[in-house]
Scaffold this motif. Structure first.
Motif, PDB file in Angstrom:
ATOM      1  N   TYR A  50       0.809  -1.224   0.000  1.00 55.10           N
ATOM      2  CA  TYR A  50       0.000   0.000   0.000  1.00 55.10           C
ATOM      3  C   TYR A  50       0.841   1.272   0.000  1.00 55.10           C
ATOM      4  O   TYR A  50       0.367   2.347  -0.371  1.00 55.10           O
ATOM      5  N   THR A  51       2.111   1.168   0.405  1.00 55.33           N
ATOM      6  CA  THR A  51       2.972   2.355   0.439  1.00 55.33           C
ATOM      7  C   THR A  51       3.471   2.744  -0.955  1.00 55.33           C
ATOM      8  O   THR A  51       4.052   3.819  -1.115  1.00 55.33           O
ATOM      9  N   GLU A  52       3.236   1.897  -1.964  1.00 62.31           N
ATOM     10  CA  GLU A  52       3.748   2.164  -3.310  1.00 62.31           C
ATOM     11  C   GLU A  52       2.894   3.157  -4.091  1.00 62.31           C
ATOM     12  O   GLU A  52       3.379   3.763  -5.052  1.00 62.31           O
ATOM     13  N   ASP A  53       1.628   3.322  -3.723  1.00 62.11           N
ATOM     14  CA  ASP A  53       0.698   4.108  -4.528  1.00 62.11           C
ATOM     15  C   ASP A  53      -0.297   4.808  -3.605  1.00 62.11           C
ATOM     16  O   ASP A  53      -0.903   4.167  -2.737  1.00 62.11           O
ATOM     17  N   GLY A  54      -0.454   6.102  -3.786  1.00 65.58           N
ATOM     18  CA  GLY A  54      -1.348   6.869  -2.942  1.00 65.58           C
ATOM     19  C   GLY A  54      -2.810   6.535  -3.123  1.00 65.58           C
ATOM     20  O   GLY A  54      -3.648   6.924  -2.304  1.00 65.58           O
ATOM     21  N   ARG A  55      -3.159   5.818  -4.188  1.00 64.02           N
ATOM     22  CA  ARG A  55      -4.546   5.427  -4.416  1.00 64.02           C
ATOM     23  C   ARG A  55      -4.951   4.229  -3.578  1.00 64.02           C
ATOM     24  O   ARG A  55      -6.147   3.937  -3.419  1.00 64.02           O
ATOM     25  N   LEU A  56      -3.984   3.501  -3.048  1.00 66.25           N
ATOM     26  CA  LEU A  56      -4.262   2.256  -2.349  1.00 66.25           C
ATOM     27  C   LEU A  56      -4.680   2.511  -0.903  1.00 66.25           C
ATOM     28  O   LEU A  56      -4.384   3.553  -0.321  1.00 66.25           O
ATOM     29  N   ASN A  57      -5.378   1.520  -0.331  1.00 69.16           N
ATOM     30  CA  ASN A  57      -5.850   1.608   1.051  1.00 69.16           C
ATOM     31  C   ASN A  57      -4.982   0.748   1.956  1.00 69.16           C
ATOM     32  O   ASN A  57      -4.453  -0.287   1.538  1.00 69.16           O
ATOM     33  N   ILE A  58      -4.885   1.161   3.193  1.00 68.96           N
ATOM     34  CA  ILE A  58      -4.093   0.392   4.153  1.00 68.96           C
ATOM     35  C   ILE A  58      -4.788  -0.908   4.533  1.00 68.96           C
ATOM     36  O   ILE A  58      -4.151  -1.865   4.963  1.00 68.96           O
TER      37      ILE A  58
END
Length: 530
Positions: free
Chosen positions: A429-437
């Motif tokens: 999730y840290t690779e892309d700001g669109r992703l959720n934790i």
């Protein structure tokens, strides 16, 4: 453990030492077994009698002071640093004003004429009014729409009669209007009212609608919206992320299965920005083949829990599999409930357990996510790279030192094992700001179905389960795009039967409708009241 009497003790010192070692190992094994059983009893008691909330206690779980926290293999577990938090007490909000768009009925109250005379004898003058408001409700009203089709004939030649065409209806030759169908669907799939209960409600207002009739309408109307659901499917796969979850469902008349066996309702959440899609799919099994069918051809990020059914599709080319920190945290919450903690010899205070430490670290990750809620996608990604990655490195370092010291079958051991097994997926999730934790969005999407299932308990046939999946998807997608479910369904049931082209169907996609009112749907059917 085998009991040995004094007469049976060997005289040989080496044999005596071996016997003592064997007895000690057996004793340790039994002690571990006792601890494990006691832990399971505590967990079962917590599930039955304690709150199911996973909310952390702020008094227990305060963030670590990152500059001073160091994990030493030979040192005690680090204690959380104490922070001074200042709270500003909010002023009570009081009663909220009633919505301005609600219709108002003015009821005037005046003084009797004799009270309008002052004590001095003069006539009192009106200077204003005191206005207060209270909510009122008009019970549900049911009406009959009479479709009057004009007939024309030629009196000269008497060649024939022409009758005005009846607009295409959602269910041909049925007496159910689009508004009634929308009401029944929303009552069941949004408000969790079983059809049997709806039948009783209709009967109280003077209309006899048998449950079988309502069930037939539900199935027929779900078949009507299939072209719209096909477009939902296309939009779902066009998005960069799909989140998945599944939950059990009992279907009584499933072929080759006992009535008490379990089937499953799967949910997928995704879509392009501003075009959220929630789709439900009924399947008799929970196998990986189902996940592969639902996700075949998708390229992007897939976020799920650690259920093995997603593992194969998660390794396919073009799919990047994300883990869920909420599931990882949940296991440490269970470990925390059975952890006793330890007392510091120097301070005499109860020290945090390993579960407390893990929850503290995870809480720090969620704190960073809260900071990034209002940021752009790029800014959120940079925030995670700068702040989340160092915390994740500390968690991994602590995990590598703690895992070998924990029994794998205990609650803590299972939580650590889950974290270790899914570590790479939990970093994605840290690779892309669109992703959720976490995968909470998918769990929240499936919650309306779970609430409904508590009321209507089961589906009678697979056809009914598929109808439920279709209408849940339509309602939840409308809600995800900020549309009122009843208005949206009524618009769909009115316009979809008359749609002849793909463009006319696409016009009914939720993101193409600002609201049912702005889209031109009248609040009441046109016609004269007789």
């Amino acid at each position: 453990m085998t009991n040995v009497t004094a007469e049976q003790l060997p005289d040989n010192p080496e044999a005596l030492k071996a016997l003592l070692r064997q007895q000690s190992e057996q004793l340790e094994h039994k002690q571990q077994r006792i601890c494990l059983l006691e832990e399971q009893i505590l967990l079962l008691r917590n599930k039955q009698f304690s709150s199911s909330s996973e909310k952390a206690d702020s008094a227990q779980l305060e963030f670590f002071n990152e500059a001073e926290t160091a994990v030493d293999e030979d040192a005690e577990d680090p204690a959380p640093a104490t922070e001074t938090v200042t709270y500003t007490r909010k002023k009570p909000a009081g009663r909220k004003p009633l919505p301005e768009d609600l219709p108002r009925v003015r009821i005037e109250h005046d003084l009797p004429e004799e009270e309008k005379v002052c004590i001095c004898g003069c006539q009192m003058q009106l200077i204003g009014e005191a206005l207060s408001e209270q909510l009122d409700i008009i019970p549900a009203k049911i009406q009959v729409l009479q479709q009057a089709r004009k007939k024309y004939a030629c009196k000269a030649c008497e060649s024939g009669v022409k009758t005005a065409a009846l607009p295409l209806q959602p269910i041909p030759k049925s007496n159910a209007s689009p508004g009634l169908l929308a009401h029944i669907a929303v009552a069941k799939y949004q408000d969790a009212l079983p059809l049997t209960r709806q039948t009783k409600i209709f009967r109280r207002i003077g209309v006899d609608l048998p449950r079988n009739t309502l069930a037939n309408w539900i199935i027929r109307s779900s078949e009507l919206v299939q072209p719209l659901l096909n477009l939902f499917e296309d939009k779902l796969r066009e998005g960069p992320i799909i989140q998945c979850d599944e939950t059990p469902l009992q279907v009584l008349k499933e072929s080759d299965k006992a009535p008490q066996s379990q089937s499953y309702m799967w949910v997928r959440l995704g879509g392009a920005p501003g075009q959220k899609v929630v789709l439900y799919d009924y399947h008799p099994s929970r196998s990986g083949a189902v996940a592969n069918t639902l996700l075949s051809g998708f390229n992007g990020y897939l976020q799920t829990d650690d259920y093995v059914g997603y593992h194969a599709v998660g390794t396919e080319q073009g799919i990047t599999h994300l883990g869920c920190w909420a599931h990882a945290r949940r296991k440490f919450v269970e470990a925390q409930k059975v952890a006793g903690g330890k007392t510091s010899k120097s301070k005499g205070k109860k020290q945090p357990s390993k579960a407390d430490i893990a929850l503290n670290y995870i809480g720090h990750l969620y704190g960073i996510e809260r900071k990034g809620q209002r940021l752009t996608v790029g800014e959120r990604c940079r925030l995670r790279q700068e702040e989340s990655l160092p915390v994740l490195a500390k968690i991994h370092n602590w995990l590598e030192k703690t895992l070998p010291k924990s029994l794998p079958k205990t609650a803590l051991g299972k939580a650590l094992g889950y974290l270790h097994k899914n570590w790479k997926k939990l970093l994605v999730y840290t690779e892309d700001g669109r992703l959720n934790i976490d995968n909470n969005a998918a769990e929240n999407a499936i919650r309306p179905f779970v609430i409904g299932r508590k009321n209507w308990l089961f589906s009678d046939t697979p056809k009914g389960a598929k109808a439920s999946a279709a209408l849940y998807g339509l309602i939840e997608t409308a809600k995800a795009n900020r549309l009122e479910p009843y208005d949206y369904l009524r618009r769909v049931y009115t316009d979809l039967p008359r749609a002849q082209t793909v463009g006319e169907i696409e016009a009914l996609l939720p993101w193409n409708l600002q609201s049912a009112t702005e889209a031109g749907l009248p609040n009441e059917p046109k016609g004269e009241v007789t």
